[in-house]
Motif scaffolding. Structure first.
Motif, mmCIF file in Angstrom:
data_model
loop_
_atom_site.group_PDB
_atom_site.id
_atom_site.type_symbol
_atom_site.label_atom_id
_atom_site.label_comp_id
_atom_site.label_asym_id
_atom_site.label_seq_id
_atom_site.Cartn_x
_atom_site.Cartn_y
_atom_site.Cartn_z
ATOM 1 N N LEU A 337 0.822 -1.202 0.000
ATOM 2 C CA LEU A 337 0.000 0.000 0.000
ATOM 3 C C LEU A 337 0.861 1.259 0.000
ATOM 4 O O LEU A 337 0.559 2.237 -0.691
ATOM 5 C CB LEU A 337 -0.926 -0.008 1.223
ATOM 6 C CG LEU A 337 -1.964 1.113 1.307
ATOM 7 C CD1 LEU A 337 -2.836 1.141 0.058
ATOM 8 C CD2 LEU A 337 -2.834 0.957 2.552
ATOM 9 N N ALA A 338 1.960 1.235 0.759
ATOM 10 C CA ALA A 338 2.868 2.383 0.782
ATOM 11 C C ALA A 338 3.511 2.599 -0.583
ATOM 12 O O ALA A 338 3.669 3.741 -1.033
ATOM 13 C CB ALA A 338 3.956 2.165 1.844
ATOM 14 N N PHE A 339 3.850 1.510 -1.254
ATOM 15 C CA PHE A 339 4.433 1.627 -2.594
ATOM 16 C C PHE A 339 3.425 2.223 -3.568
ATOM 17 O O PHE A 339 3.766 3.105 -4.376
ATOM 18 C CB PHE A 339 4.896 0.247 -3.078
ATOM 19 C CG PHE A 339 5.487 0.264 -4.460
ATOM 20 C CD1 PHE A 339 6.783 0.708 -4.665
ATOM 21 C CD2 PHE A 339 4.748 -0.167 -5.555
ATOM 22 C CE1 PHE A 339 7.338 0.728 -5.938
ATOM 23 C CE2 PHE A 339 5.285 -0.142 -6.830
ATOM 24 C CZ PHE A 339 6.584 0.301 -7.030
ATOM 25 N N ALA A 340 2.180 1.743 -3.506
ATOM 26 C CA ALA A 340 1.140 2.274 -4.401
ATOM 27 C C ALA A 340 0.896 3.757 -4.127
ATOM 28 O O ALA A 340 0.735 4.557 -5.066
ATOM 29 C CB ALA A 340 -0.155 1.474 -4.218
ATOM 30 N N LEU A 341 0.871 4.138 -2.838
ATOM 31 C CA LEU A 341 0.653 5.545 -2.498
ATOM 32 C C LEU A 341 1.846 6.406 -2.905
ATOM 33 O O LEU A 341 1.677 7.578 -3.250
ATOM 34 C CB LEU A 341 0.385 5.692 -1.005
ATOM 35 C CG LEU A 341 -1.032 5.324 -0.548
ATOM 36 C CD1 LEU A 341 -1.143 5.427 0.958
ATOM 37 C CD2 LEU A 341 -2.064 6.215 -1.208
ATOM 38 N N SER A 342 3.052 5.832 -2.872
ATOM 39 C CA SER A 342 4.234 6.588 -3.316
ATOM 40 C C SER A 342 4.123 6.923 -4.794
ATOM 41 O O SER A 342 4.464 8.035 -5.223
ATOM 42 C CB SER A 342 5.510 5.784 -3.054
ATOM 43 O OG SER A 342 5.687 5.552 -1.676
ATOM 44 N N ILE A 343 3.657 5.959 -5.583
ATOM 45 C CA ILE A 343 3.431 6.222 -7.011
ATOM 46 C C ILE A 343 2.365 7.301 -7.187
ATOM 47 O O ILE A 343 2.494 8.211 -8.011
ATOM 48 C CB ILE A 343 3.009 4.925 -7.733
ATOM 49 C CG1 ILE A 343 4.079 3.841 -7.576
ATOM 50 C CG2 ILE A 343 2.738 5.205 -9.209
ATOM 51 C CD1 ILE A 343 5.431 4.211 -8.135
#
Length: 378
Positions: A337-343
């Motif tokens: 989820l953190a990776f998706a939000l970073s994008i």
């Protein structure tokens, strides 16, 4: 412009709703129990209190990250407490100029002395104290004198770095145009489409062919300045420049001053004596219209500040869930989820730069709008 993202809002709302489920209740101490039972209770309480301590540490880390800093810390050794980074200059005006290194504060743990004056660093704010460094507090807030702080802080370092980067990039782009007969080369090839986009899709449609050129330098500067600072805030270096309301207020103030001092008489005529409106209503509408000129840049300030600040808080909170769950399932989900939000934050970085530039161009266009009624009459 209102951006609707229902799936993201649903995910965030679900996470917030689930937070109470991962909290732990502290056991109540029973003084009537025997010593061995009290010892077990104390051990259980300590075991249950550990996740709460982790959450407190995460919350403190987030709050510290959102603040500006008087030194540049890259990492901290948790075991030894040693900080890796470099100090920044402290510049204070307190009965004269006081200049010294932030290393004297030892990351807020020691009292700094300069020309017989003593200062402490408390929550990244500098207070004047006696030699013992004691703070006098009232209602939980220090009441000591705060000298005028002109220090080179972490945010200032970020601003200077981005300014130098922009100068090098766009000086190179300008030189490549001159050398290659108007054809960009090198890094300029990547930024040339963005320059043309600001000109053709933001400046000309909103300001007009006649007046857009005098605003292009500001619009390009503000677009790339905000965009680069937003991207810098997503790096592990810990910058939070556009999430600082003082920075966004300064940018909005620039837009307000340029709009105010470059507007034509038709703009002010529509504010103070609106055409086509009954005279009594003009006296009522004039203060409202004048207030609107202040509200517009205020909305610019809040929009940029709130979106970037919220993005940082949500992203760091989700990363913090990895340390709370302490399981491969929870950590994996949090990381994903953190990776998706970073994008998504990269998109937001561009979007907020675009919105700020677009609205600034709209205000400039309104300030230079011609009196169409007179043209139609003639």
């Amino acid at each position: 412009m209102v951006i609707s993202n229902k799936p993201l809002r649903f995910i965030i709302a679900t996470l917030v709703a689930c937070l109470p489920l991962i909290s732990f209740a502290n056991p109540v101490e029973d003084t009537t129990k025997v010593k061995t039972e009290v010892a077990h209770e104390a051990a259980a309480e300590e075991a249950h209190a550990e996740p709460t301590d982790v959450k407190s540490k995460i919350k403190a880390f987030i709050n510290h990250h959102l603040l500006d800093a008087h030194d540049f810390t890259l990492s901290v050794n948790e075991e030894t407490g040693e900080h890796y980074g470099f100090s920044l200059p402290i510049i204070l005006w307190d009965n004269g100029l006081q200049v010294f290194s932030s290393a004297k504060f030892h990351h807020g743990e020691e009292v700094a002395e300069s020309n017989g004056n003593f200062y402490v660093l408390h929550h990244e704010k500098i207070y004047k104290t006696e030699a013992d460094g004691a703070l006098t507090e009232e209602h939980g807030h220090p009441t000591n004198v705060t000298p005028l702080d002109l220090s080179i802080t972490k945010s200032v370092v970020g601003i200077i770095g981005i300014a130098i980067l922009m100068f090098i990039l766009f000086t190179g782009l300008a030189k490549s145009y001159a050398k290659n007969n108007g054809i960009a080369s090198g890094a300029g090839r990547f930024f040339e489409p963005l320059v043309l986009y600001v000109r053709d899709e933001i400046a000309i449609p909103n300001i007009g062919e006649k007046n857009y050129k005098k605003y292009m330098s500001y619009l390009l500067t503000i677009f790339f300045f905000i965009f680069f600072l937003n991207i810098l805030g997503l790096t592990p270096l810990g910058f939070n420049v556009t999430g600082n309301i003082a920075i966004t207020a300064s940018l909005a103030l620039l837009t307000y001053l340029i709009t105010t001092f470059s507007a034509n008489k038709n703009y002010w005529g529509h504010i103070f004596w609106m055409p086509g409106v009954p005279t009594p209503m003009k006296f009522i509408l004039a203060p409202i219209e004048l207030l609107g000129t202040v509200i517009k840049p205020f909305s610019l300030m809040i929009r940029l500040y709130a979106n970037i600040l919220a993005g940082h808080v949500v992203l760091m909170s989700i990363i913090g869930l990895m340390f709370i769950f302490k399981s491969w399932i929870g950590s994996t989900l949090s990381f994903g989820l953190a990776f998706a939000l970073s994008i998504l934050e990269i998109l937001v970085a561009f979007l907020q730069a675009y919105i700020f530039t677009m609205l600034s161009a709209l205000y400039f266009g309104a300030g230079n709008e011609e009196h169409h009624h007179d043209e139609a009459h003639h």
